[in-house]
Scaffold this motif. Sequence first.
Motif, PDB file in Angstrom:
ATOM      1  N   ASP A   1     -49.489  92.175   1.321  1.00 48.71           N
ATOM      2  CA  ASP A   1     -49.411  91.758   2.725  1.00 48.71           C
ATOM      3  C   ASP A   1     -48.156  90.909   2.915  1.00 48.71           C
ATOM      4  N   PHE A   2     -47.136  91.522   3.567  1.00 47.25           N
ATOM      5  CA  PHE A   2     -45.910  90.815   3.939  1.00 47.25           C
ATOM      6  C   PHE A   2     -45.897  90.556   5.448  1.00 47.25           C
ATOM      7  N   SER A   3     -47.019  90.715   6.117  1.00 47.89           N
ATOM      8  CA  SER A   3     -47.036  90.566   7.576  1.00 47.89           C
ATOM      9  C   SER A   3     -46.569  89.168   7.971  1.00 47.89           C
ATOM     10  N   GLU A   4     -45.767  89.138   9.035  1.00 43.80           N
ATOM     11  CA  GLU A   4     -45.236  87.900   9.599  1.00 43.80           C
ATOM     12  C   GLU A   4     -44.369  87.091   8.633  1.00 43.80           C
ATOM     13  N   SER A   5     -43.932  87.724   7.540  1.00 43.74           N
ATOM     14  CA  SER A   5     -43.020  87.033   6.623  1.00 43.74           C
ATOM     15  C   SER A   5     -41.614  87.067   7.208  1.00 43.74           C
ATOM     16  N   ARG A   6     -40.734  86.205   6.699  1.00 43.79           N
ATOM     17  CA  ARG A   6     -39.371  86.103   7.215  1.00 43.79           C
ATOM     18  C   ARG A   6     -38.374  86.068   6.069  1.00 43.79           C
ATOM     19  N   SER A   7     -37.288  86.844   6.255  1.00 44.50           N
ATOM     20  CA  SER A   7     -36.247  86.843   5.234  1.00 44.50           C
ATOM     21  C   SER A   7     -34.969  87.459   5.759  1.00 44.50           C
ATOM     22  N   ASP A   8     -33.855  86.965   5.281  1.00 44.35           N
ATOM     23  CA  ASP A   8     -32.568  87.619   5.426  1.00 44.35           C
ATOM     24  C   ASP A   8     -32.224  88.174   4.050  1.00 44.35           C
ATOM     25  N   ARG A   9     -31.833  89.442   4.028  1.00 48.70           N
ATOM     26  CA  ARG A   9     -31.354  90.082   2.813  1.00 48.70           C
ATOM     27  C   ARG A   9     -32.357  90.110   1.655  1.00 48.70           C
ATOM     28  N   LEU A  10     -33.617  90.271   1.944  1.00 46.47           N
ATOM     29  CA  LEU A  10     -34.640  90.444   0.913  1.00 46.47           C
ATOM     30  C   LEU A  10     -34.349  91.736   0.154  1.00 46.47           C
ATOM     31  N   ASN A  11     -34.358  91.695  -1.168  1.00 49.11           N
ATOM     32  CA  ASN A  11     -34.070  92.875  -1.984  1.00 49.11           C
ATOM     33  C   ASN A  11     -35.359  93.409  -2.590  1.00 49.11           C
ATOM     34  N   LEU A  12     -35.820  94.552  -2.051  1.00 49.48           N
ATOM     35  CA  LEU A  12     -37.020  95.237  -2.534  1.00 49.48           C
ATOM     36  C   LEU A  12     -36.667  96.592  -3.141  1.00 49.48           C
ATOM     37  N   SER A  13     -35.431  96.766  -3.550  1.00 49.00           N
ATOM     38  CA  SER A  13     -34.982  98.062  -4.059  1.00 49.00           C
ATOM     39  C   SER A  13     -35.736  98.462  -5.324  1.00 49.00           C
ATOM     40  N   HIS A  14     -35.942  99.779  -5.464  1.00 49.31           N
ATOM     41  CA  HIS A  14     -36.597 100.375  -6.628  1.00 49.31           C
ATOM     42  C   HIS A  14     -38.050  99.919  -6.804  1.00 49.31           C
ATOM     43  N   SER A  15     -38.674  99.369  -5.773  1.00 51.28           N
ATOM     44  CA  SER A  15     -40.050  98.871  -5.879  1.00 51.28           C
ATOM     45  C   SER A  15     -41.062  99.862  -5.311  1.00 51.28           C
ATOM     46  N   ILE A  16     -42.305  99.733  -5.753  1.00 51.14           N
ATOM     47  CA  ILE A  16     -43.413 100.515  -5.218  1.00 51.14           C
ATOM     48  C   ILE A  16     -44.050  99.675  -4.120  1.00 51.14           C
ATOM     49  N   LEU A  17     -43.920 100.162  -2.873  1.00 49.48           N
ATOM     50  CA  LEU A  17     -44.405  99.437  -1.696  1.00 49.48           C
ATOM     51  C   LEU A  17     -45.430 100.281  -0.926  1.00 49.48           C
ATOM     52  N   ALA A  18     -46.112 101.163  -1.629  1.00 48.52           N
ATOM     53  CA  ALA A  18     -47.099 102.033  -0.997  1.00 48.52           C
ATOM     54  C   ALA A  18     -48.238 101.193  -0.417  1.00 48.52           C
ATOM     55  N   ASP A  19     -48.661 101.551   0.793  1.00 54.36           N
ATOM     56  CA  ASP A  19     -49.778 100.874   1.471  1.00 54.36           C
ATOM     57  C   ASP A  19     -49.523  99.387   1.708  1.00 54.36           C
ATOM     58  N   THR A  20     -48.261  98.998   1.789  1.00 50.74           N
ATOM     59  CA  THR A  20     -47.889  97.602   2.011  1.00 50.74           C
ATOM     60  C   THR A  20     -47.796  97.313   3.500  1.00 50.74           C
ATOM     61  N   ASP A  21     -48.189  96.104   3.910  1.00 52.03           N
ATOM     62  CA  ASP A  21     -48.220  95.708   5.314  1.00 52.03           C
ATOM     63  C   ASP A  21     -47.051  94.780   5.633  1.00 52.03           C
ATOM     64  N   PHE A  22     -46.127  95.279   6.481  1.00 53.99           N
ATOM     65  CA  PHE A  22     -44.979  94.497   6.941  1.00 53.99           C
ATOM     66  C   PHE A  22     -45.101  94.198   8.438  1.00 53.99           C
ATOM     67  N   GLU A  23     -46.281  94.316   9.012  1.00 48.63           N
ATOM     68  CA  GLU A  23     -46.440  94.156  10.462  1.00 48.63           C
ATOM     69  C   GLU A  23     -45.930  92.793  10.932  1.00 48.63           C
ATOM     70  N   GLY A  24     -45.023  92.845  11.928  1.00 44.74           N
ATOM     71  CA  GLY A  24     -44.486  91.629  12.531  1.00 44.74           C
ATOM     72  C   GLY A  24     -43.529  90.843  11.649  1.00 44.74           C
ATOM     73  N   ALA A  25     -43.129  91.402  10.510  1.00 44.05           N
ATOM     74  CA  ALA A  25     -42.211  90.696   9.606  1.00 44.05           C
ATOM     75  C   ALA A  25     -40.787  90.709  10.169  1.00 44.05           C
ATOM     76  N   LEU A  26     -40.023  89.674   9.868  1.00 38.51           N
ATOM     77  CA  LEU A  26     -38.613  89.570  10.250  1.00 38.51           C
ATOM     78  C   LEU A  26     -37.801  89.756   8.975  1.00 38.51           C
ATOM     79  N   LEU A  27     -37.304  90.983   8.775  1.00 41.52           N
ATOM     80  CA  LEU A  27     -36.628  91.338   7.523  1.00 41.52           C
ATOM     81  C   LEU A  27     -35.259  91.954   7.783  1.00 41.52           C
ATOM     82  N   MET A  28     -34.404  91.221   8.467  1.00 37.77           N
ATOM     83  CA  MET A  28     -33.069  91.709   8.776  1.00 37.77           C
ATOM     84  C   MET A  28     -32.256  91.940   7.497  1.00 37.77           C
TER      85      MET A  28
END
Length: 118
Positions: A45-72
């Motif tokens: 659950d990453f919902s409503e999280s905040r980040s600039d330049r978060l690096n999630l490359s090469h990761s398994i993010l299946a069924d992950t919740d980013f609702e309302g997150a600020l991930l520019m």
Amino acid sequence: MNQVNFTSAICRHTHFEGAYLRGANFRGTILGYAMMQRLDLSGVDFSESRSDRLNLSHSILADTDFEGALLMSADFSYANLKNANMSHAALAGANFSHSDLTKVIWVGADLRGAKDLL
């Protein structure tokens, strides 16, 4: 670390590379410039999280919740995002190159300047 709770934590410049964080809770967490490469983040659950330049490359993010997150400018390159919820997320400038975007929910997401969505 399974089912770890980071709710509303401040994790700026944190390196989680190689950790097992399946099902963790990062709801409302500040993740500025965090490195989360090559992780199993399925069901996180990453919902409503905040980040600039978060690096999630090469990761398994299946069924992950980013609702309302600020991930520019987040880096999702080479990530598995099957069935992820990106509803109402701010993803301007995010990089999705070579990612699996099967059945991702994009309702209301801000994708201005996002790279490689098709």
